[in-house]
Design an enzyme around this catalytic site. Structure first.
Site, mmCIF file in Angstrom:
data_model
loop_
_atom_site.group_PDB
_atom_site.id
_atom_site.type_symbol
_atom_site.label_atom_id
_atom_site.label_comp_id
_atom_site.label_asym_id
_atom_site.label_seq_id
_atom_site.Cartn_x
_atom_site.Cartn_y
_atom_site.Cartn_z
ATOM 1 N N SER A 163 0.888 -1.046 -0.096
ATOM 2 C CA SER A 163 -0.060 0.021 0.056
ATOM 3 C C SER A 163 0.866 1.197 0.137
ATOM 4 O O SER A 163 1.949 1.015 0.375
ATOM 5 C CB SER A 163 -0.897 0.135 1.384
ATOM 6 O OG SER A 163 -1.520 1.118 1.270
ATOM 7 N N TYR A 176 -3.214 -1.765 9.856
ATOM 8 C CA TYR A 176 -2.969 -2.008 8.626
ATOM 9 C C TYR A 176 -1.669 -1.323 8.125
ATOM 10 O O TYR A 176 -0.739 -2.112 7.429
ATOM 11 C CB TYR A 176 -3.959 -1.067 7.831
ATOM 12 C CG TYR A 176 -4.062 -1.024 6.332
ATOM 13 C CD1 TYR A 176 -4.743 -2.045 5.685
ATOM 14 C CD2 TYR A 176 -3.441 0.099 5.535
ATOM 15 C CE1 TYR A 176 -4.783 -1.952 4.423
ATOM 16 C CE2 TYR A 176 -3.410 0.236 4.298
ATOM 17 C CZ TYR A 176 -4.114 -0.969 3.453
ATOM 18 O OH TYR A 176 -4.186 -0.982 2.169
#
Length: 277
Positions: A163, A176
């Site tokens: 990401s 995350y």
């Protein structure tokens, strides 16, 4: 060259077989279709069921079946099975079945992931564990389920979905961010050790992508804006809007193809500049 001649030209991954996780919808489905368009056969898995602590609806068996239908409509073969990336044995069984039917394995796309957006003081041990288990251990499991087939076949490409937050982090996403930084390091570590076997390993770092996960994650930031507005510049990008999943799939296609045979250990940001803020 005539159009009919172009339509019969081999694709950029013609003859290859790709194993893709989280293929029921979103980026995973887009990757399966993009690679199939360019000639690859597909081994696809998805949990197709709810995941504990995740606030948005997960994919369904019908979603995975639709991915298979669309791949077959492109005249490519697909082995599609329900499996949880947290279960290494289940993943390996699907990969072995797929290789038995399709003849080989050339590409691993570890795409499956979740995002539970909460401020630090609301992160529970269960949220932290679930996120790490899916996003990091699940990626490791995905690689372990198929990498020996790549080594035995003389090489291949492994593409790990991290990401923009796996490069710079971001607010209200401690679990995350932790998992995605781990994926970035995992790609670099594996790239070092597998290079001698002609297996290249790279990570892709999406920004905001038009998926169900993003649809539910973005509104979750809104109540936190008043609490700490100074952080919200980090969520911007230079290119306005939310990108379609196919933009990430184009990067996956490049890394899966022989156009990238000397690209390994790279962290490829496809984020409109988000990771540069």
């Amino acid at each position: 060259m005539r159009i009919e001649e172009l339509s019969t030209m081999p694709g950029r991954v013609a003859g290859k077989v790709a194993f893709i996780t989280g293929a029921g919808r979103g980026q995973g489905r887009a990757h399966a279709l993009r690679l199939a368009e360019e000639g690859a056969d597909i081994i696809a898995v998805d949990i197709a069921a709810p995941v504990e602590n995740v606030p948005y609806p997960m994919s369904t068996p019908e979603d995975l079946a639709e991915t298979a239908r669309q791949v077959e409509a492109l005249d490519r073969r697909i082995v599609a099975e329900v499996a949880d990336v947290r279960d290494l044995g289940a993943l390996k069984a699907v990969v072995d079945k797929g290789v038995a039917q399709l003849g080989r394995l050339d590409v691993i796309s570890a795409n499956a992931g979740i995002d539970i957006t909460v401020p630090w003081h609301k992160v529970t041990p269960e949220i932290m564990r679930t996120t790490i288990d899916v996003n990091l251990i699940g990626v490791w499991n995905t690689v372990m389920a198929g990498v020996q087939h790549l080594v035995d076949g003389g090489g291949g490409s492994i593409i790990l979905t991290s990401s923009a937050n796996g490069l710079k982090a971001g607010p209200y996403q401690v679990p995350y961010n932790s998992s995605k930084f781990g994926v970035t390091a995992l790609a670099k570590s594996l790239a070092m050790e597998l290079a001698k076997d002609h297996v290249r390993v790279n990570s892709v770092h999406p920004g905001g992508v038009d998926t169900t996960m993003a649809e539910f994650a973005l509104p979750a930031f809104e109540p936190m804006h008043e609490d700490n507005p100074a952080l919200f510049g980090m969520l911007g990008a230079w290119i306005p809007g939310v990108m379609p999943p196919r933009e990430i799939s184009n990067a996956v296609l490049f890394l899966a193809s022989d156009e990238s045979t000397w690209v390994t250990g790279a962290a490829l940001a496809v984020d409109g500049g988000m990771s540069q803020y």
